[in-house]
Design a protein around this motif. Structure first.
Motif, PDB file in Angstrom:
ATOM      1  N   ARG A 161       0.812  -1.206   0.000  1.00  0.00           N
ATOM      2  CA  ARG A 161       0.000   0.000   0.000  1.00  0.00           C
ATOM      3  C   ARG A 161       0.853   1.267   0.000  1.00  0.00           C
ATOM      4  O   ARG A 161       0.512   2.256  -0.653  1.00  0.00           O
ATOM      5  CB  ARG A 161      -0.932  -0.018   1.212  1.00  0.00           C
ATOM      6  CG  ARG A 161      -1.890   1.169   1.287  1.00  0.00           C
ATOM      7  CD  ARG A 161      -2.884   1.000   2.418  1.00  0.00           C
ATOM      8  NE  ARG A 161      -3.778  -0.123   2.182  1.00  0.00           N
ATOM      9  CZ  ARG A 161      -4.903  -0.040   1.471  1.00  0.00           C
ATOM     10  NH1 ARG A 161      -5.271   1.113   0.931  1.00  0.00           N
ATOM     11  NH2 ARG A 161      -5.667  -1.096   1.304  1.00  0.00           N
ATOM     12  N   SER A 185      -4.348 -13.045  -3.763  1.00  0.00           N
ATOM     13  CA  SER A 185      -4.093 -11.606  -3.926  1.00  0.00           C
ATOM     14  C   SER A 185      -5.131 -10.738  -3.234  1.00  0.00           C
ATOM     15  O   SER A 185      -5.437  -9.629  -3.708  1.00  0.00           O
ATOM     16  CB  SER A 185      -4.009 -11.256  -5.416  1.00  0.00           C
ATOM     17  OG  SER A 185      -2.930 -11.907  -6.035  1.00  0.00           O
ATOM     18  N   GLU A 186      -5.645 -11.168  -2.112  1.00  0.00           N
ATOM     19  CA  GLU A 186      -6.655 -10.375  -1.404  1.00  0.00           C
ATOM     20  C   GLU A 186      -6.108  -9.017  -0.972  1.00  0.00           C
ATOM     21  O   GLU A 186      -6.807  -7.997  -1.059  1.00  0.00           O
ATOM     22  CB  GLU A 186      -7.185 -11.150  -0.198  1.00  0.00           C
ATOM     23  CG  GLU A 186      -8.004 -12.384  -0.565  1.00  0.00           C
ATOM     24  CD  GLU A 186      -8.523 -13.113   0.662  1.00  0.00           C
ATOM     25  OE1 GLU A 186      -8.319 -12.606   1.788  1.00  0.00           O
ATOM     26  OE2 GLU A 186      -9.121 -14.183   0.484  1.00  0.00           O
ATOM     27  N   ASP A 187      -4.866  -8.989  -0.492  1.00  0.00           N
ATOM     28  CA  ASP A 187      -4.283  -7.717  -0.066  1.00  0.00           C
ATOM     29  C   ASP A 187      -4.162  -6.755  -1.248  1.00  0.00           C
ATOM     30  O   ASP A 187      -4.445  -5.550  -1.121  1.00  0.00           O
ATOM     31  CB  ASP A 187      -2.911  -7.932   0.569  1.00  0.00           C
ATOM     32  CG  ASP A 187      -2.996  -8.586   1.938  1.00  0.00           C
ATOM     33  OD1 ASP A 187      -4.109  -8.649   2.507  1.00  0.00           O
ATOM     34  OD2 ASP A 187      -1.956  -9.050   2.439  1.00  0.00           O
ATOM     35  N   ARG A 189      -5.991  -6.714  -3.978  1.00  0.00           N
ATOM     36  CA  ARG A 189      -7.326  -6.226  -4.339  1.00  0.00           C
ATOM     37  C   ARG A 189      -7.807  -5.155  -3.364  1.00  0.00           C
ATOM     38  O   ARG A 189      -8.499  -4.209  -3.745  1.00  0.00           O
ATOM     39  CB  ARG A 189      -8.311  -7.395  -4.411  1.00  0.00           C
ATOM     40  CG  ARG A 189      -8.081  -8.288  -5.640  1.00  0.00           C
ATOM     41  CD  ARG A 189      -9.175  -9.313  -5.812  1.00  0.00           C
ATOM     42  NE  ARG A 189      -9.106 -10.379  -4.828  1.00  0.00           N
ATOM     43  CZ  ARG A 189      -8.380 -11.485  -4.948  1.00  0.00           C
ATOM     44  NH1 ARG A 189      -7.646 -11.679  -6.043  1.00  0.00           N
ATOM     45  NH2 ARG A 189      -8.374 -12.414  -4.014  1.00  0.00           N
ATOM     46  N   GLY A 190      -7.410  -5.287  -2.102  1.00  0.00           N
ATOM     47  CA  GLY A 190      -7.754  -4.250  -1.133  1.00  0.00           C
ATOM     48  C   GLY A 190      -7.100  -2.928  -1.454  1.00  0.00           C
ATOM     49  O   GLY A 190      -7.715  -1.856  -1.289  1.00  0.00           O
ATOM     50  N   ILE A 191      -5.871  -2.970  -1.916  1.00  0.00           N
ATOM     51  CA  ILE A 191      -5.172  -1.744  -2.324  1.00  0.00           C
ATOM     52  C   ILE A 191      -5.829  -1.153  -3.563  1.00  0.00           C
ATOM     53  O   ILE A 191      -6.083   0.057  -3.639  1.00  0.00           O
ATOM     54  CB  ILE A 191      -3.680  -2.046  -2.581  1.00  0.00           C
ATOM     55  CG1 ILE A 191      -2.986  -2.463  -1.280  1.00  0.00           C
ATOM     56  CG2 ILE A 191      -2.979  -0.844  -3.214  1.00  0.00           C
ATOM     57  CD1 ILE A 191      -1.598  -3.049  -1.482  1.00  0.00           C
ATOM     58  N   ALA A 193      -8.803  -1.370  -4.531  1.00  0.00           N
ATOM     59  CA  ALA A 193     -10.097  -0.773  -4.197  1.00  0.00           C
ATOM     60  C   ALA A 193      -9.967   0.692  -3.820  1.00  0.00           C
ATOM     61  O   ALA A 193     -10.893   1.489  -4.027  1.00  0.00           O
ATOM     62  CB  ALA A 193     -10.749  -1.556  -3.056  1.00  0.00           C
ATOM     63  N   ASP A 194      -8.803   1.075  -3.284  1.00  0.00           N
ATOM     64  CA  ASP A 194      -8.606   2.441  -2.808  1.00  0.00           C
ATOM     65  C   ASP A 194      -7.837   3.329  -3.780  1.00  0.00           C
ATOM     66  O   ASP A 194      -7.698   4.532  -3.540  1.00  0.00           O
ATOM     67  CB  ASP A 194      -7.866   2.409  -1.465  1.00  0.00           C
ATOM     68  CG  ASP A 194      -8.684   1.754  -0.361  1.00  0.00           C
ATOM     69  OD1 ASP A 194      -9.924   1.813  -0.443  1.00  0.00           O
ATOM     70  OD2 ASP A 194      -8.076   1.181   0.566  1.00  0.00           O
ATOM     71  N   VAL A 234     -13.771  -5.212  -8.267  1.00  0.00           N
ATOM     72  CA  VAL A 234     -13.129  -4.608  -7.098  1.00  0.00           C
ATOM     73  C   VAL A 234     -13.500  -3.133  -6.978  1.00  0.00           C
ATOM     74  O   VAL A 234     -13.738  -2.621  -5.877  1.00  0.00           O
ATOM     75  CB  VAL A 234     -11.597  -4.781  -7.183  1.00  0.00           C
ATOM     76  CG1 VAL A 234     -10.895  -3.960  -6.106  1.00  0.00           C
ATOM     77  CG2 VAL A 234     -11.213  -6.254  -7.043  1.00  0.00           C
ATOM     78  N   LYS A 235     -13.566  -2.448  -8.108  1.00  0.00           N
ATOM     79  CA  LYS A 235     -13.861  -1.011  -8.104  1.00  0.00           C
ATOM     80  C   LYS A 235     -15.360  -0.719  -8.052  1.00  0.00           C
ATOM     81  O   LYS A 235     -15.764   0.440  -7.937  1.00  0.00           O
ATOM     82  CB  LYS A 235     -13.259  -0.341  -9.349  1.00  0.00           C
ATOM     83  CG  LYS A 235     -11.729  -0.439  -9.434  1.00  0.00           C
ATOM     84  CD  LYS A 235     -11.037   0.180  -8.235  1.00  0.00           C
ATOM     85  CE  LYS A 235     -11.210   1.669  -8.147  1.00  0.00           C
ATOM     86  NZ  LYS A 235     -10.524   2.246  -6.954  1.00  0.00           N
TER      87      LYS A 235
END
Length: 265
Positions: A161, A185-187, A189-191, A193-194, A234-235
């Motif tokens: 991040r 790759s969950e982490d 995808r979390g990045i 998203a932002d 994701v978005k």
């Protein structure tokens, strides 16, 4: 309409079916493919592929794995001179790879600096490869481009991040590959998203990193649609919106690239 912002069509993986590979990409709605140079000594092959197809563009650069062997030839002056070819829309891929360390780090850093300087002289975007070198990557970019309007992207983004935030703050784009589709790759995808949607591109890095459901097979530009579908989810936008936005982002960043008539209108 989609753009594969990073593939390697000069690699031997496509020697037998390059025409068919390009046709499959077109059928999947891919309107532009950027075949990326990794060896200065192979630029002629990369350029010829771009000249062969109206919808294929190319770059000029030296991958960090090859920095040691090509440092003497890859001068800033030569990068600038060769980049004048109209099919060349960016410089790279260049950067730092401390995971494999296939070239001395000093050579990687010097090569990276030369590419940045050539970008600043030509106005072309920088295509950055970074692996296990986040701090040095941003430090060198800041040192070389402080106060200057450097354009560029972090290709195949899969870092943390902090690097994502620093890159976006600097004005760089993040290009997402099939890695974003992987279950682990969950982490990432979390990045994603932002990250602002106006700072995202999609790519294949073909022949590597095929997205699900093709993981483990040879990747190709048509598969960028699968990566784009995951990024869209994701978005929180539909696939058409994601395609439109990432394609607009591509032509805004790579302003030497000519959009297809439907977009130019």
């Amino acid at each position: 309409m989609l753009v594969d912002s990073h593939c390697h069509l000069d690699f031997p993986d496509y020697a037998e079916d390059l025409d068919a590979t390009v046709e499959r990409a077109r059928a999947a709605g891919v309107v532009r493919m950027v075949t990326i140079c990794t060896h200065l000594s192979r630029f002629d092959q990369v350029r010829r592929i771009a000249e062969r197809y109206d919808d294929v563009l190319c770059t000029l650069g030296v991958h960090p794995h090859n920095a040691g062997e090509e440092l003497a030839e890859a001068t800033e002056e030569r990068l600038v001179a060769l980049s004048r070819h109209p099919k060349v829309i960016g410089l790279g891929e260049t950067g730092l790879d401390y995971f494999y360390d296939r070239s001395p780090r000093e050579a990687q850093q010097e090569s990276f600096r030369r590419h940045i300087r050539a970008c600043l002289e030509t106005g072309l975007p920088l295509i950055v490869h970074t692996r296990d070198a986040d701090e040095d990557t941003m430090r060198i970019i800041r040192e070389e481009a402080s106060g200057s309007a450097l354009k560029g992207l972090l290709h195949c983004f899969s870092s943390g991040r902090q690097l994502a935030e620093q890159a976006v703050e600097f004005g760089l784009y993040l290009s997402l590959s099939g890695i974003v589709t992987f279950k682990k790759s969950e982490d990432l995808r979390g990045i994603v998203a932002d990250v602002p949607l106006d700072r995202i591109l999609v790519e294949t890095d073909a022949p590597f990193l095929a997205p699900l459901p093709f993981r483990g097979k040879r990747n190709e530009p048509s598969y960028v649609a699968h990566t784009a579908a995951v990024v869209a989810a994701v978005k929180g936008v539909d696939a058409g919106e994601l395609a439109r936005r990432t394609t607009d982002n591509f032509f805004r960043l790579f302003d030497r690239a000519v959009p297809p008539p439907a977009l130019a209108a």
